[in-house]
Design a protein around this motif. Sequence first.
Motif, PDB file in Angstrom:
ATOM      1  N   SER A 125       0.851  -1.181   0.000  1.00  0.00           N
ATOM      2  CA  SER A 125       0.000   0.000   0.000  1.00  0.00           C
ATOM      3  C   SER A 125       0.889   1.233   0.000  1.00  0.00           C
ATOM      4  O   SER A 125       2.043   1.179   0.431  1.00  0.00           O
ATOM      5  CB  SER A 125      -0.900   0.026   1.235  1.00  0.00           C
ATOM      6  OG  SER A 125      -1.742  -1.105   1.295  1.00  0.00           O
ATOM      7  N   LYS A 127       1.202   5.187   1.422  1.00  0.00           N
ATOM      8  CA  LYS A 127       0.683   5.974   2.532  1.00  0.00           C
ATOM      9  C   LYS A 127       1.103   7.436   2.399  1.00  0.00           C
ATOM     10  O   LYS A 127       2.146   7.754   1.810  1.00  0.00           O
ATOM     11  CB  LYS A 127       1.180   5.432   3.873  1.00  0.00           C
ATOM     12  CG  LYS A 127       0.789   4.011   4.156  1.00  0.00           C
ATOM     13  CD  LYS A 127       1.013   3.634   5.610  1.00  0.00           C
ATOM     14  CE  LYS A 127      -0.118   4.150   6.478  1.00  0.00           C
ATOM     15  NZ  LYS A 127      -0.053   3.649   7.869  1.00  0.00           N
ATOM     16  N   ARG A 136      -3.120   7.996   5.803  1.00  0.00           N
ATOM     17  CA  ARG A 136      -4.075   7.278   4.970  1.00  0.00           C
ATOM     18  C   ARG A 136      -3.329   6.410   3.970  1.00  0.00           C
ATOM     19  O   ARG A 136      -2.261   6.785   3.490  1.00  0.00           O
ATOM     20  CB  ARG A 136      -4.977   8.251   4.213  1.00  0.00           C
ATOM     21  CG  ARG A 136      -5.792   9.172   5.106  1.00  0.00           C
ATOM     22  CD  ARG A 136      -6.848   8.424   5.898  1.00  0.00           C
ATOM     23  NE  ARG A 136      -7.600   9.318   6.755  1.00  0.00           N
ATOM     24  CZ  ARG A 136      -8.482   8.921   7.672  1.00  0.00           C
ATOM     25  NH1 ARG A 136      -8.722   7.640   7.823  1.00  0.00           N
ATOM     26  NH2 ARG A 136      -9.127   9.804   8.416  1.00  0.00           N
ATOM     27  N   ASN A 139      -4.578   0.744  -1.036  1.00  0.00           N
ATOM     28  CA  ASN A 139      -4.155  -0.627  -1.276  1.00  0.00           C
ATOM     29  C   ASN A 139      -3.837  -0.818  -2.765  1.00  0.00           C
ATOM     30  O   ASN A 139      -4.697  -0.621  -3.617  1.00  0.00           O
ATOM     31  CB  ASN A 139      -5.269  -1.576  -0.834  1.00  0.00           C
ATOM     32  CG  ASN A 139      -4.845  -3.031  -0.854  1.00  0.00           C
ATOM     33  OD1 ASN A 139      -3.827  -3.394  -1.431  1.00  0.00           O
ATOM     34  ND2 ASN A 139      -5.636  -3.879  -0.222  1.00  0.00           N
ATOM     35  N   TYR A 206     -14.213   6.739   0.275  1.00  0.00           N
ATOM     36  CA  TYR A 206     -14.300   6.503   1.718  1.00  0.00           C
ATOM     37  C   TYR A 206     -15.700   6.767   2.258  1.00  0.00           C
ATOM     38  O   TYR A 206     -16.086   6.246   3.302  1.00  0.00           O
ATOM     39  CB  TYR A 206     -13.285   7.381   2.453  1.00  0.00           C
ATOM     40  CG  TYR A 206     -13.635   8.853   2.499  1.00  0.00           C
ATOM     41  CD1 TYR A 206     -14.338   9.390   3.571  1.00  0.00           C
ATOM     42  CD2 TYR A 206     -13.270   9.712   1.467  1.00  0.00           C
ATOM     43  CE1 TYR A 206     -14.666  10.731   3.617  1.00  0.00           C
ATOM     44  CE2 TYR A 206     -13.602  11.054   1.502  1.00  0.00           C
ATOM     45  CZ  TYR A 206     -14.286  11.557   2.577  1.00  0.00           C
ATOM     46  OH  TYR A 206     -14.619  12.887   2.620  1.00  0.00           O
ATOM     47  N   ASN A 314     -12.856  -1.486  10.848  1.00  0.00           N
ATOM     48  CA  ASN A 314     -13.057  -0.213  10.154  1.00  0.00           C
ATOM     49  C   ASN A 314     -12.223   0.863  10.825  1.00  0.00           C
ATOM     50  O   ASN A 314     -11.603   1.708  10.168  1.00  0.00           O
ATOM     51  CB  ASN A 314     -14.530   0.182  10.197  1.00  0.00           C
ATOM     52  CG  ASN A 314     -15.423  -0.725   9.385  1.00  0.00           C
ATOM     53  OD1 ASN A 314     -15.474  -1.925   9.629  1.00  0.00           O
ATOM     54  ND2 ASN A 314     -16.145  -0.164   8.425  1.00  0.00           N
ATOM     55  N   HIS A 317      -8.160  -0.388  10.706  1.00  0.00           N
ATOM     56  CA  HIS A 317      -7.530  -0.451   9.385  1.00  0.00           C
ATOM     57  C   HIS A 317      -7.433   0.910   8.721  1.00  0.00           C
ATOM     58  O   HIS A 317      -6.455   1.205   8.030  1.00  0.00           O
ATOM     59  CB  HIS A 317      -8.310  -1.403   8.479  1.00  0.00           C
ATOM     60  CG  HIS A 317      -7.729  -1.563   7.114  1.00  0.00           C
ATOM     61  ND1 HIS A 317      -6.594  -2.309   6.868  1.00  0.00           N
ATOM     62  CD2 HIS A 317      -8.112  -1.063   5.913  1.00  0.00           C
ATOM     63  CE1 HIS A 317      -6.305  -2.256   5.584  1.00  0.00           C
ATOM     64  NE2 HIS A 317      -7.214  -1.513   4.980  1.00  0.00           N
ATOM     65  N   ARG A 318      -8.455   1.763   8.937  1.00  0.00           N
ATOM     66  CA  ARG A 318      -8.438   3.042   8.224  1.00  0.00           C
ATOM     67  C   ARG A 318      -8.910   4.205   9.080  1.00  0.00           C
ATOM     68  O   ARG A 318      -9.260   5.258   8.532  1.00  0.00           O
ATOM     69  CB  ARG A 318      -9.271   2.935   6.939  1.00  0.00           C
ATOM     70  CG  ARG A 318     -10.690   2.422   7.118  1.00  0.00           C
ATOM     71  CD  ARG A 318     -11.339   2.107   5.779  1.00  0.00           C
ATOM     72  NE  ARG A 318     -12.723   1.687   5.918  1.00  0.00           N
ATOM     73  CZ  ARG A 318     -13.242   0.608   5.336  1.00  0.00           C
ATOM     74  NH1 ARG A 318     -12.485  -0.146   4.564  1.00  0.00           N
ATOM     75  NH2 ARG A 318     -14.513   0.295   5.498  1.00  0.00           N
ATOM     76  N   GLU A 320     -11.555   5.063  10.463  1.00  0.00           N
ATOM     77  CA  GLU A 320     -12.713   5.569   9.738  1.00  0.00           C
ATOM     78  C   GLU A 320     -13.559   6.515  10.584  1.00  0.00           C
ATOM     79  O   GLU A 320     -13.649   6.377  11.806  1.00  0.00           O
ATOM     80  CB  GLU A 320     -13.546   4.371   9.284  1.00  0.00           C
ATOM     81  CG  GLU A 320     -14.639   4.663   8.314  1.00  0.00           C
ATOM     82  CD  GLU A 320     -15.204   3.362   7.765  1.00  0.00           C
ATOM     83  OE1 GLU A 320     -14.765   2.948   6.685  1.00  0.00           O
ATOM     84  OE2 GLU A 320     -16.065   2.753   8.428  1.00  0.00           O
TER      85      GLU A 320
END
Length: 432
Positions: A125, A127, A136, A139, A206, A314, A317-318, A320
């Motif tokens: 990924s 970043k 952020r 992928n 997103y 959620n 991983h990100r 969110e």
Amino acid sequence: MQYRNLIASALLAATVLAHAQDLVILPAPTDAWRVTVGHWEAQAELTSDGVVAPAPKADHGGNAFAGASAHVGAGRRDALTFEWRDLWQSMLRIESRKPLDLRPYADGMLEFDLDVGVLAQGGVSVKLGCGAGCERAVNLLEPARGWAGKGWQHVALSMSCFAREGADFSAVTLPFGLEGTGSGRVSVANVRLTRASVPGLACPDYRSESVTPAMLNESWSIDWWKPRHEQKLEEKRQLLAAGTPPEVVFIGDSITQGWEKEGREVWQRHFAPLHGLALGFGGDRTENALWRLQHGEIDGLAPKAVVLMIGTNNSGHRAENPETTAAGIKRLLDEIRRRLPNAQVLLLAIFPRGEKPDDFLRGINQRVNQIIQGYADGRQIHFLDIGAALLQPDGTLSKEVMPDLLHPNERGYEIWQRAMAPTLQQLMGVAR
């Protein structure tokens, strides 16, 4: 001819001016950026032609490796090679020695060249920092595996791929990074941020990612995720064929999957007699569980109760937005009610994570919980927060309950069952 020469000169001048406005990260003098390589336990700085990070201390990290090397010419780094092996997370970071204002590039692109050497057993990924404590990732697993062995590929990603509400690009120290999983080797060159927008790789939106059904697409999940889904479909068929349909179904992520491992003995005592079905998949976010439900995992069932807990990936991983995660959970509730109209649904608050009450990701989960408790209607959807039962009186999370401060051990599953039992028994008693 003279007119054409003037036009050509003007175009060349415009091109030079446009590139002069780019933020060039590579190539660059060897001391222009701080380059580090490592993993969750340790990092090492690249100060010469190559460096290797210390291996993780955990027993399973015996064969792990994370290293970086530089192609240096005329006192500058032209390219970097990043290699990692047997690591669930590794990173190559190009960091600024003082914060950068990236707002002028907010409508532009992150562009770089990538040479994928080996990636059959890994993923990668890209970043970028988005403020204090904010990073952020996009992928690149699918395209990067397709590029393996094909030489240099130009990659362009819109800066909007890294933006969210509240993102602050005014003081960024990570203008570029790569994150590797599993095992792989890639080289990167010609990294720059541009102000101009050009066509590039697509990235997930997103705002709708959590509600858009999708299979889990990680290097460590590709080999087992879809086969596990097929296995669960077969497990369901066998229960129905034996005349023992499940009276209770659990839906979730690795914490729910843990009923088959650390929580197995507790499950055998309390839920196996109910022919329980555990539909937990490690790493799942809301969109992955939604895909599974839409591909048959609960079709044909008529359980008395469904226990749903999901969302911590959620967050983890990100990081969110809680409202987005909550929207994914709402979408799952709608799917469950549509497919199992007579089942009572017990919606559990996301479990606490991290050692201390002020843990960043725990805070996100708490905000999700505040939203989703409003989904309870007192008729078919019921909300229960057992987080306090898992915590110490001072709000800390003990490794005696969750050794990794995320996943319960057997004691943790005993606490879960005991704290949930009165509500679950009541719901199963009133189920039609």
